[in-house]
Design a protein around this motif. Structure first.
Motif, PDB file in Angstrom:
ATOM      1  N   LEU A  69      50.713  18.556  82.849  1.00 35.16           N
ATOM      2  CA  LEU A  69      51.818  17.617  82.943  1.00 35.16           C
ATOM      3  C   LEU A  69      51.919  17.047  84.356  1.00 35.16           C
ATOM      4  CD1 LEU A  69      54.304  16.269  81.706  1.00 35.16           C
ATOM      5  CD2 LEU A  69      55.612  18.331  82.273  1.00 35.16           C
ATOM      6  N   SER A  70      51.694  17.884  85.360  1.00 34.53           N
ATOM      7  CA  SER A  70      51.695  17.403  86.742  1.00 34.53           C
ATOM      8  C   SER A  70      50.605  16.360  86.955  1.00 34.53           C
ATOM      9  CB  SER A  70      51.487  18.583  87.701  1.00 34.53           C
ATOM     10  OG  SER A  70      51.225  18.122  89.013  1.00 34.53           O
ATOM     11  N   SER A  71      49.420  16.615  86.434  1.00 38.13           N
ATOM     12  CA  SER A  71      48.318  15.658  86.579  1.00 38.13           C
ATOM     13  C   SER A  71      48.645  14.340  85.893  1.00 38.13           C
ATOM     14  CB  SER A  71      47.032  16.240  85.984  1.00 38.13           C
ATOM     15  OG  SER A  71      46.644  17.400  86.667  1.00 38.13           O
ATOM     16  N   PHE A  72      49.196  14.433  84.688  1.00 40.21           N
ATOM     17  CA  PHE A  72      49.589  13.227  83.962  1.00 40.21           C
ATOM     18  C   PHE A  72      50.616  12.427  84.748  1.00 40.21           C
ATOM     19  CE2 PHE A  72      53.229  11.783  81.370  1.00 40.21           C
ATOM     20  CZ  PHE A  72      52.668  10.646  80.811  1.00 40.21           C
ATOM     21  N   ARG A  73      51.598  13.126  85.332  1.00 43.11           N
ATOM     22  CA  ARG A  73      52.677  12.434  86.039  1.00 43.11           C
ATOM     23  C   ARG A  73      52.165  11.749  87.311  1.00 43.11           C
ATOM     24  NH1 ARG A  73      55.672   9.634  87.724  1.00 43.11           N
ATOM     25  NH2 ARG A  73      57.946   9.637  87.791  1.00 43.11           N
ATOM     26  N   GLN A  74      51.073  12.235  87.857  1.00 42.66           N
ATOM     27  CA  GLN A  74      50.493  11.571  89.015  1.00 42.66           C
ATOM     28  C   GLN A  74      49.794  10.275  88.646  1.00 42.66           C
ATOM     29  OE1 GLN A  74      48.451  14.145  91.865  1.00 42.66           O
ATOM     30  NE2 GLN A  74      49.466  15.912  90.960  1.00 42.66           N
TER      31      GLN A  74
END
Length: 341
Positions: free
Chosen positions: A240-245
């Motif tokens: 989710l962190s990667s997606f949000r970046q």
């Protein structure tokens, strides 16, 4: 193979023309990127032997490019952030209730309220070394803004700043050595002409996120790794962190994110927090005895959501036991990401 090359290009944490890059330990951000790569394509078509060779190449690549520095000199200009304090006086808001609220908002969203590619991130990442001669851990604060327009033009901006201490010097890396720079120092700035968007970010950035929770989880599994039905909640949070970046979600994508988190195992409501940007949020905690990357370091992952919209405000990882080899004590913050619109 082109998909794997796209993943490598997207995960490379260092500009190709900068250096010199020496063999160093991985920092938290690089370790998380590597974990996403190593989980990303294991269930794809035939060619397992080829994939193993590719994973070995990724290990070598990150050993060279990682942003953990062995020549740390003076102590940081700004102290590492203290773990956020959770206030549990009021009854906690369940993820299911927040998901229902976010879904109601999504139903009233207009056609122009969709997601847009790009993000605005304020981050604190700990860089650490092991061994008897290791330097103390250093936390590096940065603000990163990436924007892409409909015509494929875009821009990237990275600034050394810590909003908790406006105007004070900020720790920064200068080719493997720590130094301080003034608050607001521009570390990286680049503009891209029209048509450039398709050339940057690979598959992860070119694929518009779905608005169905199950489809979103499958999307994260395919493009970022660690989020399929057999993986753990910590891996889902890393994905989710990667997606949000890569993307700033609209109301419909936000509703899918909250529902996906409500269906995840082990996330419990903890109470309210005031995040590092002064915003009030609802905290949901996962205690992971093995650490987010399957390591031996016990951690706690905290997801912070806006109680009105369900918007992702922040992600915090803290250590829950001492790590003597890294000069880390329980309660210290491994990483914190604060997301802005």
């Amino acid at each position: 193979m082109s998909d794997e090359l796209d993943l490598l290009r997207a995960a490379d944490p260092a500009p190709a023309g900068e250096g010199p890059w020496r063999d160093r330990p991985l920092d938290a951000r690089a370790e998380r990127g590597l974990n996403r790569l190593l989980h990303s394509r294991r269930t794809r078509r035939a060619g397992r032997r080829l994939m193993l060779r590719a994973e070995a190449a990724v290990l070598a690549l990150f050993a060279v490019l990682a942003f953990t520095f062995s020549d740390a000199g003076s102590s940081p200009a700004v102290a590492a952030p203290v773990a956020l304090v959770v206030h549990d006086a009021a009854p906690p808001l369940s993820l299911d209730a927040l998901a229902r609220s976010a879904e109601a908002r999504a139903r009233t969203a207009g056609a122009a309220d969709g997601p847009h590619r790009g993000s605005h991130l304020q981050s604190w990442y700990m860089s650490m070394e092991s061994g008897p001669d290791a330097a103390p851990p250093v936390t590096v604060p940065e603000e990163r803004i990436t924007r892409w327009n409909a015509d494929g033009s875009g821009s990237e901006l990275v600034v050394a700043t810590d909003p908790r201490h406006p105007g004070r010097p900020v720790i920064h890396d200068d080719h493997g050595r720590w130094r301080t720079v003034s608050d607001g120092k521009v570390l990286h700035r680049k503009s891209y002409p029209a048509g450039s968007a398709a050339q940057h970010g690979g598959l992860t950035a070119r694929t518009k996120p779905p608005t169905d929770p199950e489809a979103l989880r499958a999307h994260l599994a395919q493009l970022y790794g660690g989020a399929d039905g057999t993986s753990t909640t910590p891996q889902l949070l890393l994905a989710l962190s990667s997606f949000r970046q890569e993307w700033t979600p609209g109301p419909r994508e936000t509703a899918a994110i909250v529902r996906m988190l409500a269906d995840a195992d082990g996330l419990r409501p903890a109470g309210t927090v005031i995040d590092r940007l002064g915003r009030r949020g609802q905290a949901y905690v996962y205690d992971d005895p093995d650490g987010p990357d399957g390591a031996s370091d016990a951690t706690r992952q905290m997801v912070i959501l806006d109680p009105r919209s369900g918007q992702l405000l922040g992600l915090e990882i803290t250590f829950t036991k001492d790590q003597p080899d890294f000069k880390i004590t329980a309660g210290e913050v491994m990483s914190y990401e604060a997301w802005l619109p």
